[in-house]
Write a protein that holds these residues in place. Structure first.
Motif, mmCIF file in Angstrom:
data_model
loop_
_atom_site.group_PDB
_atom_site.id
_atom_site.type_symbol
_atom_site.label_atom_id
_atom_site.label_comp_id
_atom_site.label_asym_id
_atom_site.label_seq_id
_atom_site.Cartn_x
_atom_site.Cartn_y
_atom_site.Cartn_z
ATOM 1 N N GLU A 1 0.249 -0.063 -3.170
ATOM 2 C CA GLU A 1 -0.999 0.368 -3.805
ATOM 3 C C GLU A 1 -0.736 1.010 -5.165
ATOM 4 O OE1 GLU A 1 -4.085 -0.232 -2.821
ATOM 5 O OE2 GLU A 1 -3.299 -1.235 -1.045
ATOM 6 N N GLN B 1 8.160 3.218 11.219
ATOM 7 C CA GLN B 1 6.724 3.441 11.025
ATOM 8 C C GLN B 1 6.452 4.193 9.716
ATOM 9 O OE1 GLN B 1 3.919 2.550 12.851
ATOM 10 N NE2 GLN B 1 2.472 3.753 11.649
ATOM 11 N N TRP C 1 -10.051 0.698 -3.079
ATOM 12 C CA TRP C 1 -9.532 1.422 -1.923
ATOM 13 C C TRP C 1 -8.223 2.156 -2.189
ATOM 14 C CZ3 TRP C 1 -12.435 1.599 2.473
ATOM 15 C CH2 TRP C 1 -13.463 0.662 2.588
ATOM 16 N N GLU D 1 4.697 2.824 6.241
ATOM 17 C CA GLU D 1 3.550 3.453 5.578
ATOM 18 C C GLU D 1 3.879 3.741 4.109
ATOM 19 O OE1 GLU D 1 2.264 6.849 7.877
ATOM 20 O OE2 GLU D 1 2.219 5.660 9.712
ATOM 21 N N TYR E 1 3.690 -11.214 2.151
ATOM 22 C CA TYR E 1 2.888 -10.202 1.451
ATOM 23 C C TYR E 1 1.463 -10.703 1.204
ATOM 24 C CZ TYR E 1 1.854 -6.985 -2.516
ATOM 25 O OH TYR E 1 1.318 -6.048 -3.362
ATOM 26 N N GLY F 1 2.360 -1.506 12.951
ATOM 27 C CA GLY F 1 1.786 -0.153 12.984
ATOM 28 C C GLY F 1 1.208 0.332 11.659
ATOM 29 N N PRO F 2 1.994 0.302 10.574
ATOM 30 C CA PRO F 2 1.461 0.792 9.297
ATOM 31 C C PRO F 2 0.259 -0.004 8.791
ATOM 32 C CG PRO F 2 3.860 0.725 9.242
ATOM 33 C CD PRO F 2 3.445 0.046 10.510
ATOM 34 N N VAL F 3 0.282 -1.330 8.994
ATOM 35 C CA VAL F 3 -0.853 -2.157 8.547
ATOM 36 C C VAL F 3 -2.097 -1.795 9.360
ATOM 37 C CG1 VAL F 3 -1.744 -4.519 8.371
ATOM 38 C CG2 VAL F 3 0.622 -4.032 7.723
ATOM 39 N N ILE G 1 -7.947 3.090 8.122
ATOM 40 C CA ILE G 1 -8.398 3.934 7.002
ATOM 41 C C ILE G 1 -9.560 3.259 6.275
ATOM 42 C CG2 ILE G 1 -7.705 4.791 4.701
ATOM 43 C CD1 ILE G 1 -4.834 5.159 5.988
ATOM 44 N N MET G 2 -9.482 1.943 6.156
ATOM 45 C CA MET G 2 -10.542 1.197 5.464
ATOM 46 C C MET G 2 -11.792 1.035 6.343
ATOM 47 S SD MET G 2 -8.251 -1.750 3.589
ATOM 48 C CE MET G 2 -9.567 -2.409 2.559
ATOM 49 N N GLY G 3 -11.673 1.410 7.599
ATOM 50 C CA GLY G 3 -12.832 1.334 8.490
ATOM 51 C C GLY G 3 -13.075 -0.042 9.064
ATOM 52 N N LEU G 4 -12.100 -0.921 8.950
ATOM 53 C CA LEU G 4 -12.332 -2.314 9.361
ATOM 54 C C LEU G 4 -12.585 -2.470 10.858
ATOM 55 C CD1 LEU G 4 -9.933 -4.126 6.920
ATOM 56 C CD2 LEU G 4 -12.277 -4.820 7.379
ATOM 57 N N LEU H 1 -16.624 1.391 4.073
ATOM 58 C CA LEU H 1 -16.777 -0.043 4.312
ATOM 59 C C LEU H 1 -18.241 -0.482 4.300
ATOM 60 C CD1 LEU H 1 -15.396 -2.716 4.839
ATOM 61 C CD2 LEU H 1 -15.391 -2.196 7.274
ATOM 62 N N LEU I 1 3.501 0.668 2.034
ATOM 63 C CA LEU I 1 2.099 0.359 1.712
ATOM 64 C C LEU I 1 1.596 1.254 0.573
ATOM 65 C CD1 LEU I 1 0.570 -0.205 5.281
ATOM 66 C CD2 LEU I 1 1.444 -1.897 3.678
ATOM 67 N N LYS J 1 4.073 -7.628 6.974
ATOM 68 C CA LYS J 1 4.338 -6.187 7.117
ATOM 69 C C LYS J 1 3.874 -5.405 5.889
ATOM 70 C CE LYS J 1 6.977 -7.258 10.751
ATOM 71 N NZ LYS J 1 6.397 -7.215 12.092
ATOM 72 N N VAL J 2 3.653 -6.117 4.779
ATOM 73 C CA VAL J 2 3.165 -5.457 3.568
ATOM 74 C C VAL J 2 1.895 -6.169 3.110
ATOM 75 C CG1 VAL J 2 3.675 -4.765 1.194
ATOM 76 C CG2 VAL J 2 5.520 -4.833 2.879
ATOM 77 N N VAL J 3 0.850 -5.374 2.928
ATOM 78 C CA VAL J 3 -0.422 -5.887 2.421
ATOM 79 C C VAL J 3 -0.892 -4.897 1.357
ATOM 80 C CG1 VAL J 3 -0.979 -6.830 4.704
ATOM 81 C CG2 VAL J 3 -1.905 -4.615 4.050
ATOM 82 N N ASN J 4 -1.778 -5.332 0.483
ATOM 83 C CA ASN J 4 -2.402 -4.337 -0.392
ATOM 84 C C ASN J 4 -3.921 -4.421 -0.275
ATOM 85 O OD1 ASN J 4 -3.362 -6.255 -2.239
ATOM 86 N ND2 ASN J 4 -1.759 -5.874 -3.748
ATOM 87 N N SER J 5 -4.582 -3.416 -0.828
ATOM 88 C CA SER J 5 -6.029 -3.322 -0.590
ATOM 89 C C SER J 5 -6.793 -4.412 -1.332
ATOM 90 C CB SER J 5 -6.542 -1.939 -0.986
ATOM 91 O OG SER J 5 -6.329 -1.711 -2.361
ATOM 92 N N LYS K 1 -2.755 1.055 10.644
ATOM 93 C CA LYS K 1 -3.230 2.355 10.153
ATOM 94 C C LYS K 1 -4.040 2.183 8.864
ATOM 95 C CE LYS K 1 -1.442 7.027 9.490
ATOM 96 N NZ LYS K 1 -0.259 7.897 9.637
ATOM 97 N N MET K 2 -3.554 1.303 7.987
ATOM 98 C CA MET K 2 -4.270 1.070 6.720
ATOM 99 C C MET K 2 -5.644 0.447 6.972
ATOM 100 S SD MET K 2 -2.964 -1.049 3.426
ATOM 101 C CE MET K 2 -4.133 -1.979 2.435
#
Lengths: 124, 138
Positions: free
Chosen positions: B48, B37, B108, B41, A23, A86-88, A94-97, B96, B44, A55-59, A90-91
């Motif tokens: 948050e 998938q 975020w 999501e 994490y 995949g989900p990471v 979303i953040m524009g990285l 960003l 996540l 597989k799990v991250v936070n902002s 996508k996140m």
């Protein structure tokens, strides 16, 4: 579910490859940023971040990666994410990285990208 | 309509406690055989929502209520804190470019939760904040 954070790093071909496990929250993000700072001080300017086992991250964790991106830009280097779940992915989108950082399927692909860019910069 | 299964949790402010909620959701999803998938999501979103809620929870014993209601069609996530609340309309979606070289890179959470969900509702007042999220699985 083993989510305890840890990381491994190695320098190769002018890049630091950081492989994370578990994490990525504030603690994990800070550890990544600190590891990068150590390599930057040693002259490395490209970062390859293999998040395949996270597989799990936070902002909040990712806010430290923005700090890394900022430092990489100042050094004229590159940040590349690899092995994204995949989900990471996508996140991070979303953040524009991916506007400022790359993404590649594997670490080997990312090393190849950095090597090509080094050659291109050498020609300029 | 498939029979829903539910999980109710009361989480104290303890480091990484959001992982308990995430693991609970993972167990429900595995039981129902849900697609990785979409569940990823949803995990996540939970990371948050719970992290935000615990940060803003108040009182002598800050805690957060988390409820999941899951079917093979959707995941509903309910997260409630007892903090002082805020004005959600006053929170602008971050970009960003605005965060690079800014003193704070954070902020975020709401954007990520909204973007990853199919329906996002937030109610906030002096008694706390409630977030209700629906994630479709089809």
């Amino acid at each position: 579910m083993d989510q305890v954070f840890s990381l491994q790093s190695e320098a190769r071909d002018g890049c630091v490859i950081i492989t994370t496990m578990g994490y990525i929250n504030n603690v994990g993000g800070e550890a990544i940023a600190a590891e990068c700072r150590t390599y930057f001080a040693g002259g490395v300017k490209n970062v390859i971040l293999n998040l395949g086992q996270s597989k799990v991250v936070n902002s909040i964790g990712m806010s430290y990666i923005i700090e890394v991106l900022e430092q990489v830009q100042e050094l004229g280097g590159r940040l590349v994410f690899t092995n994204l779940d995949g989900p990471v992915e996508k996140m991070l989108a979303i953040m524009g990285l991916f506007t400022f950082a790359g993404k590649e399927a594997t670490v080997a692909d990312a090393l190849a990208v950095c090597a090509r860019e080094a050659v291109d910069q050498g020609r300029k | 309509m498939p029979e829903p299964i539910a999980l109710h949790l009361l989480l104290p402010r303890v480091p990484d406690i959001e992982l308990v909620a995430i693991e609970g959701l993972e167990k429900l999803a595995h039981h129902l055989g849900l697609a990785a998938q979409k569940v990823g999501e949803a995990k996540l979103i939970v990371a948050e929502a719970v992290t935000n809620a615990l940060e803003h929870a108040g009182g002598d014993r800050p805690s957060v209520r988390v409820e999941f209601t899951v079917t093979t069609d959707e995941i509903c996530i309910f997260v409630q804190d007892n903090g002082n609340g805020f004005d959600p309309a006053g929170v602008q979606d971050p970009e960003l470019t605005g965060k690079l070289h800014a003193p704070s890179k954070r902020g975020w959470g709401l954007k990520i939760m909204k973007s990853l969900s199919d329906d996002f509702r937030i109610e906030s007042g002096a008694q706390g904040t409630t977030i209700i999220i629906r994630k479709l699985l089809s």
